[in-house]
Design a protein around this motif. Structure first.
Motif, PDB file in Angstrom:
ATOM      1  N   SER A 208      15.650   9.811  13.562  1.00 54.01           N
ATOM      2  CA  SER A 208      14.458   9.623  14.403  1.00 54.01           C
ATOM      3  C   SER A 208      13.297   9.077  13.584  1.00 54.01           C
ATOM      4  N   ASN A 209      13.206   9.452  12.318  1.00 53.68           N
ATOM      5  CA  ASN A 209      12.146   8.927  11.453  1.00 53.68           C
ATOM      6  C   ASN A 209      12.383   7.457  11.141  1.00 53.68           C
ATOM      7  N   ILE A 210      13.644   7.106  10.919  1.00 49.78           N
ATOM      8  CA  ILE A 210      13.981   5.698  10.668  1.00 49.78           C
ATOM      9  C   ILE A 210      13.683   4.854  11.903  1.00 49.78           C
ATOM     10  N   ALA A 211      14.032   5.378  13.078  1.00 53.90           N
ATOM     11  CA  ALA A 211      13.797   4.641  14.320  1.00 53.90           C
ATOM     12  C   ALA A 211      12.307   4.411  14.548  1.00 53.90           C
ATOM     13  N   PHE A 212      11.499   5.418  14.278  1.00 52.82           N
ATOM     14  CA  PHE A 212      10.055   5.240  14.474  1.00 52.82           C
ATOM     15  C   PHE A 212       9.496   4.218  13.498  1.00 52.82           C
ATOM     16  N   LEU A 213       9.940   4.271  12.256  1.00 48.26           N
ATOM     17  CA  LEU A 213       9.423   3.338  11.270  1.00 48.26           C
ATOM     18  C   LEU A 213       9.841   1.907  11.595  1.00 48.26           C
ATOM     19  N   LYS A 214      11.037   1.714  12.126  1.00 46.22           N
ATOM     20  CA  LYS A 214      11.452   0.385  12.577  1.00 46.22           C
ATOM     21  C   LYS A 214      10.579  -0.087  13.730  1.00 46.22           C
ATOM     22  N   GLN A 215      10.257   0.838  14.616  1.00 51.63           N
ATOM     23  CA  GLN A 215       9.366   0.509  15.732  1.00 51.63           C
ATOM     24  C   GLN A 215       7.990   0.109  15.218  1.00 51.63           C
ATOM     25  N   LEU A 216       7.498   0.860  14.242  1.00 54.69           N
ATOM     26  CA  LEU A 216       6.209   0.557  13.629  1.00 54.69           C
ATOM     27  C   LEU A 216       6.223  -0.837  13.016  1.00 54.69           C
ATOM     28  N   LEU A 217       7.309  -1.152  12.332  1.00 52.01           N
ATOM     29  CA  LEU A 217       7.433  -2.460  11.682  1.00 52.01           C
ATOM     30  C   LEU A 217       7.487  -3.587  12.714  1.00 52.01           C
ATOM     31  N   ALA A 218       8.165  -3.339  13.831  1.00 52.29           N
ATOM     32  CA  ALA A 218       8.242  -4.348  14.891  1.00 52.29           C
ATOM     33  C   ALA A 218       6.870  -4.587  15.519  1.00 52.29           C
ATOM     34  N   TRP A 219       6.115  -3.518  15.771  1.00 51.63           N
ATOM     35  CA  TRP A 219       4.760  -3.672  16.309  1.00 51.63           C
ATOM     36  C   TRP A 219       3.878  -4.470  15.346  1.00 51.63           C
ATOM     37  N   LEU A 360       5.004  17.179   2.150  1.00 51.50           N
ATOM     38  CA  LEU A 360       5.858  16.077   2.590  1.00 51.50           C
ATOM     39  C   LEU A 360       5.092  14.953   3.275  1.00 51.50           C
ATOM     40  N   ILE A 361       3.988  15.280   3.905  1.00 51.58           N
ATOM     41  CA  ILE A 361       3.220  14.251   4.619  1.00 51.58           C
ATOM     42  C   ILE A 361       2.787  13.114   3.690  1.00 51.58           C
ATOM     43  N   PRO A 362       2.272  13.385   2.473  1.00 49.96           N
ATOM     44  CA  PRO A 362       1.925  12.257   1.587  1.00 49.96           C
ATOM     45  C   PRO A 362       3.130  11.386   1.227  1.00 49.96           C
ATOM     46  N   LEU A 363       4.305  11.982   1.116  1.00 47.52           N
ATOM     47  CA  LEU A 363       5.508  11.208   0.814  1.00 47.52           C
ATOM     48  C   LEU A 363       5.862  10.293   1.982  1.00 47.52           C
ATOM     49  N   GLN A 364       5.717  10.806   3.191  1.00 45.40           N
ATOM     50  CA  GLN A 364       5.969   9.964   4.366  1.00 45.40           C
ATOM     51  C   GLN A 364       4.945   8.845   4.458  1.00 45.40           C
ATOM     52  N   ASP A 365       3.698   9.149   4.167  1.00 42.90           N
ATOM     53  CA  ASP A 365       2.661   8.121   4.220  1.00 42.90           C
ATOM     54  C   ASP A 365       2.959   6.989   3.241  1.00 42.90           C
ATOM     55  N   THR A 366       3.414   7.345   2.058  1.00 44.09           N
ATOM     56  CA  THR A 366       3.757   6.324   1.061  1.00 44.09           C
ATOM     57  C   THR A 366       4.914   5.464   1.548  1.00 44.09           C
ATOM     58  N   ALA A 367       5.914   6.105   2.149  1.00 45.28           N
ATOM     59  CA  ALA A 367       7.066   5.360   2.673  1.00 45.28           C
ATOM     60  C   ALA A 367       6.634   4.400   3.768  1.00 45.28           C
ATOM     61  N   TRP A 368       5.830   4.871   4.681  1.00 41.52           N
ATOM     62  CA  TRP A 368       5.351   4.004   5.756  1.00 41.52           C
ATOM     63  C   TRP A 368       4.573   2.817   5.200  1.00 41.52           C
ATOM     64  N   SER A 369       3.694   3.090   4.251  1.00 41.72           N
ATOM     65  CA  SER A 369       2.886   2.027   3.664  1.00 41.72           C
ATOM     66  C   SER A 369       3.762   0.981   2.982  1.00 41.72           C
ATOM     67  N   ASN A 370       4.770   1.442   2.248  1.00 42.68           N
ATOM     68  CA  ASN A 370       5.660   0.509   1.550  1.00 42.68           C
ATOM     69  C   ASN A 370       6.432  -0.371   2.519  1.00 42.68           C
ATOM     70  N   VAL A 371       6.814   0.170   3.646  1.00 42.21           N
ATOM     71  CA  VAL A 371       7.543  -0.615   4.647  1.00 42.21           C
ATOM     72  C   VAL A 371       6.616  -1.626   5.312  1.00 42.21           C
ATOM     73  N   VAL A 372       5.415  -1.201   5.651  1.00 37.10           N
ATOM     74  CA  VAL A 372       4.469  -2.081   6.342  1.00 37.10           C
ATOM     75  C   VAL A 372       4.094  -3.294   5.494  1.00 37.10           C
ATOM     76  N   PRO A 378      12.983   0.313   6.065  1.00 37.73           N
ATOM     77  CA  PRO A 378      12.767   1.695   6.492  1.00 37.73           C
ATOM     78  C   PRO A 378      13.789   2.662   5.891  1.00 37.73           C
ATOM     79  N   GLU A 379      15.066   2.231   5.851  1.00 35.51           N
ATOM     80  CA  GLU A 379      16.100   3.121   5.317  1.00 35.51           C
ATOM     81  C   GLU A 379      15.864   3.429   3.839  1.00 35.51           C
ATOM     82  N   ASP A 380      15.560   2.400   3.054  1.00 35.43           N
ATOM     83  CA  ASP A 380      15.365   2.612   1.621  1.00 35.43           C
ATOM     84  C   ASP A 380      14.107   3.427   1.336  1.00 35.43           C
TER      85      ASP A 380
END
Length: 396
Positions: A208-219, A360-372, A378-380
């Motif tokens: 579900s986290n991967i799916a949301f991040l892919k959605q974020l990237l598509a937007w 964990l929230i800062p780790l997720q924020d870093t992942a999101w930022s790196n993808v954007v 998103p997977e990596d």
């Protein structure tokens, strides 16, 4: 002696006796605290980091409280945020410092970790659950929430219509945000199944986290999710029809005569999402100065500061909203941004200050930022965050 003279003499004698009685009882009445002849008022020092109009408003409220409760003398001291924790620790190490702290959630957390705080003397039971949790450590309150904020979706009433879901929002021109982080987007992320933990174990790379991040990237790729550090001014200028920003920003928009409306972010995901609180101030009491003798007056001052009336004055002077649910029942809070903020605050994400999610929230924020920005898929990005999360939660 005539009967009339005798009566007059008796009246005089009894009048003297009554006057003497009043004098004696007046002299033997227990002197009152804060009044001449009574016990000295207790001195309560408050350290805070408010400035400008907010500091002035706090000073006026303190004067009012002292007039109402002469048993307390309250002294305010401004301490800059960047020095607050170190200065407080050094003072208490020498047995000094204030009875009460007014500070941000982050500063309260650091004060707790240094052993500077006692359990809160007064708990505001009328505060929103999420704001209470923000100042709890292992379920124990070490501060009471005073003022807070929470993200909302703003829309221009002159150019946009109210969206019914995320698909509708992104088909109507998209939305501007300052940062693509959990604080901004937690409602849409967890409202669609996003999670950080499963049975106390990190699941950063959950499907579900991967799916949301892919959605974020598509937007982001479609330019319907715009990352704009000046999103507030862009929205005010009419360049973007939708924006995510704190409820506190409604005052600026109104002052600028911007035609705006707002809604809780959860309404776009079927009411399922929980929103992280924005900046929040709390009122805490000192571990060194909170003792049996001072406890009653500390409770008195904290209770007086935590009323909806005082919180409203602070709102007018600054931007942060009252954390007391009672304020939102007042007539002035039945319009503007307050009904929407009330709904969002009532359903906000309740996280104890010791909850593992904060690691964990800062780790997720870093992942999101790196993808954007295009550094990782998103997977990596989330696989890397999962490895860091396991380390972060490993027993020390």
């Amino acid at each position: 002696m005539t009967s009339q003279s005798f009566l007059r003499k008796n009246i005089i004698i009894w009048g003297c006796i009554f006057a003497l009685f009043l004098v004696v009882t007046g002299c033997t009445r227990a002197p009152q605290t804060g009044q001449p002849g009574g016990p000295a008022p207790a001195v309560v020092d408050i350290w805070h980091s408010l400035q400008g109009a907010e500091e002035d408003a706090l000073q006026r409220q303190i004067q009012t409280i002292m007039k109402t409760y002469p048993e307390a003398i309250i002294k305010l001291r401004y301490v800059p945020e960047q020095n607050f924790v170190a200065f407080s620790y050094q003072a208490q190490a020498g047995g000094e410092g204030p009875e009460i702290f007014i500070a941000s959630r982050e500063i309260i957390r650091q004060l707790y970790e240094q052993g500077t705080l006692a359990k809160t003397a007064y708990i505001d039971q009328d505060a929103f659950p999420a704001t209470l949790s923000a100042f709890q450590f292992g379920g124990v309150g070490y501060a009471s929430p005073w003022l807070t904020d929470i993200p909302l979706l703003y829309f221009r009433t002159d150019t946009a219509s109210v969206p019914v879901n995320l698909g509708d929002l992104f088909s109507k021109g998209g939305v501007s945000i300052v940062k693509p982080d959990t604080a901004t987007l937690s409602t849409w992320w967890n409202g669609q199944g996003g999670r950080l933990l499963d049975a106390s174990k990190p699941v950063m790379d959950d499907p579900s986290n991967i799916a949301f991040l892919k959605q974020l990237l598509a937007w982001r790729g479609a330019e319907s999710l715009r990352i704009d550090p000046s999103a507030l001014n862009t929205f005010a200028a009419g360049t973007t029809p939708f924006m995510i920003a704190g409820a506190s920003q409604a005052k600026f928009l109104t002052q600028q005569n911007v035609p705006w409306g707002s809604m809780p972010l959860a309404e776009l995901v079927g009411g399922q999402g929980q929103t992280l609180l924005g900046p929040t101030l709390g009122i805490a009491n000192s571990a060194v100065k909170t003792n049996e003798a001072m406890m009653p007056v500390i409770q008195l001052v904290e209770k007086a500061l935590l009323t909806p009336e005082v919180e409203e004055v602070m709102l007018q002077a600054g931007q942060l909203l009252p954390a007391n649910k009672g304020y939102y029942l007042r007539p002035e809070a039945l319009k503007g941004v307050f009904p929407q903020a009330n709904i969002a605050l009532a359903k906000a994400w309740s996280l104890d200050s010791m909850a593992p999610e904060w690691k964990l929230i800062p780790l997720q924020d870093t992942a999101w930022s790196n993808v954007v920005v295009g550094n990782f898929t998103p997977e990596d990005a989330l696989a890397g965050a999962q490895g860091e999360a396991i380390k972060a939660l490993a027993p020390k």
